[in-house]
Write an enzyme that holds these catalytic residues in place. Structure first.
Site, PDB file in Angstrom:
ATOM      1  N   ASN A  61      33.013  68.411  49.878  1.00 19.53           N
ATOM      2  CA  ASN A  61      33.387  67.696  48.671  1.00 19.53           C
ATOM      3  C   ASN A  61      34.297  68.550  47.782  1.00 19.53           C
ATOM      4  O   ASN A  61      34.973  69.446  48.274  1.00 19.53           O
ATOM      5  CB  ASN A  61      32.146  67.190  47.929  1.00 19.53           C
ATOM      6  N   ARG A  62      34.273  68.311  46.476  1.00 18.25           N
ATOM      7  CA  ARG A  62      35.295  68.844  45.589  1.00 18.25           C
ATOM      8  C   ARG A  62      34.789  69.943  44.657  1.00 18.25           C
ATOM      9  O   ARG A  62      33.645  69.888  44.190  1.00 18.25           O
ATOM     10  CB  ARG A  62      35.910  67.714  44.748  1.00 18.25           C
ATOM     11  N   HIS A  88      36.690  69.825  50.612  1.00 22.84           N
ATOM     12  CA  HIS A  88      36.139  70.101  51.946  1.00 22.84           C
ATOM     13  C   HIS A  88      36.538  71.473  52.499  1.00 22.84           C
ATOM     14  O   HIS A  88      36.873  71.624  53.672  1.00 22.84           O
ATOM     15  CB  HIS A  88      36.558  69.001  52.911  1.00 22.84           C
ATOM     16  N   HIS A 159      29.952  64.676  58.364  1.00 26.80           N
ATOM     17  CA  HIS A 159      30.759  63.602  57.769  1.00 26.80           C
ATOM     18  C   HIS A 159      30.914  62.446  58.768  1.00 26.80           C
ATOM     19  O   HIS A 159      31.996  62.212  59.304  1.00 26.80           O
ATOM     20  CB  HIS A 159      32.126  64.176  57.395  1.00 26.80           C
ATOM     21  N   TYR A 161      31.062  58.472  60.179  1.00 28.17           N
ATOM     22  CA  TYR A 161      31.474  57.127  59.782  1.00 28.17           C
ATOM     23  C   TYR A 161      30.622  56.152  60.589  1.00 28.17           C
ATOM     24  O   TYR A 161      30.882  55.899  61.764  1.00 28.17           O
ATOM     25  CB  TYR A 161      32.955  56.895  60.080  1.00 28.17           C
ATOM     26  N   GLU A 284      26.780  61.078  53.706  1.00 27.57           N
ATOM     27  CA  GLU A 284      26.981  62.508  53.939  1.00 27.57           C
ATOM     28  C   GLU A 284      25.946  63.321  53.163  1.00 27.57           C
ATOM     29  O   GLU A 284      26.061  63.505  51.953  1.00 27.57           O
ATOM     30  CB  GLU A 284      28.388  62.921  53.496  1.00 27.57           C
TER      31      GLU A 284
END
Length: 319
Positions: A61-62, A88, A159, A161, A284
């Site tokens: 993440n950030r 990331h 991560h 999907y 996630e």
């Protein structure tokens, strides 16, 4: 060509790529029901921009402005998102590195990677590993480990999907999230610092709720889980269709919900169809984003005398 590793039980099979330590495929039962979105060609993972199935590190993440402070010393991280944030782990994070295969069995594979002092601005040499293991026939367990020789930050995550079935629309999935609070974010997707109750808001998934891409907001937020002692797992979420159910259990203090709205149709899935917005959903398990800039958030600091370990399980069943 991508190197491919396959693990399986009688009921669950997984395909792992050393590139990004990625879960490239996951299938359930004799019917081989697909459980994750994937590229049609495995080589397409080499140019993937969506972190599909990857292990993220050093920091998922950030981190706003890429500034971190450890023991009174300030470090400037690489700013790989809009020149203002790190996302990331930087442009050469774990998701785009070739991991080394350390061990394999029929039902498990261990991959490892080393990150040098100064990589993307992080202090300390870091040795990290991931173990993908099929347990109890229909559970995929992902164990993340790391050790450092200098105080540093670590927030690894997987991560995926998720999409259950062949081209099943997101609107055919129901979601439950066992979290009473969420982290709102600003227009840059960085948490505002507020820890907000979900009850009665658009973030409320305390009861099963059908996903609706036409009505749902652009979910890109982290849900807050209670702190667990002694490595106990928390039942973080349940994702289900009329045929398949998955329970996500984790030791992580949070889970990021992203409903795939940035997928833009430039890639092609395993059936040759364009991967458009809302083609899948990401759940996630991870630490809270931007934790270095929020004292109220759980710490992501790792010290040399510590061993970083996080476990997430995807427990599948038929309905």
């Amino acid at each position: 060509m991508c190197e491919v590793i396959s693990i399986s039980s009688a009921a669950l099979s997984a395909t792992i790529l050393p590139y990004g330590a990625r879960l490239a495929d996951l299938r359930l039962g004799a019917e081989q029901i697909p459980l994750v979105l994937r590229h049609k060609a495995l080589d397409s993972f080499l140019t993937d921009k969506n972190y599909m199935g990857a292990v993220i590190g050093r920091y998922a993440n950030r981190i706003d402005k890429g500034k971190i402070e450890i023991d009174g010393q300030t470090f400037q991280l690489e700013l790989n998102e809009a020149g203002c944030r790190q996302l990331h782990g930087g442009s050469h994070g774990f998701a785009v590195q070739n991991w080394t295969v350390a061990d394999t069995t029929d039902q498990a594979v261990k991959l490892k990677i080393s990150s040098q002092d100064g990589d993307a601005g992080y202090p300390g040499n870091l040795d990290a590993s991931v173990i993908y293991e099929i347990c109890n026939e229909t559970t995929l367990r992902i164990s993340l480990h790391a050790q450092t020789d200098r105080p540093t930050l670590v927030n690894m995550c997987h991560h995926p999907y998720f999409r259950f079935g062949k081209a099943t629309p997101q609107s055919d999935h129901s979601l439950t999230i066992h979290a009473t609070h969420v982290l709102p974010s600003d227009e840059t997707l960085v948490p505002t610092g507020e820890i907000k109750p979900v009850a009665g808001t658009e973030f409320d998934f305390l009861r099963p709720r059908m996903l609706d891409p036409e009505q749902d907001p652009l979910f890109n937020n982290t849900y807050c889980f209670p702190v667990r002692e002694n490595g106990a797992l928390h039942h973080g979420a349940t994702l289900a269709t009329s045929q398949v159910q998955m329970e996500l259990w984790t030791t992580q203090p949070g889970m990021h919900l992203y409903n795939g709205y940035k997928l833009d149709g430039t890639d092609v899935d395993q059936y040759g169809e364009a991967i458009n917005a809302h083609s899948a959903i990401c759940l996630e398990a991870q630490g809270w984003p931007d934790s270095p800039n929020n004292n109220r958030f759980p710490s992501t600091l790792l010290f040399p005398e510590q061993h970083y370990q996080q476990i997430t399980e995807y427990r599948f069943s038929f309905i």
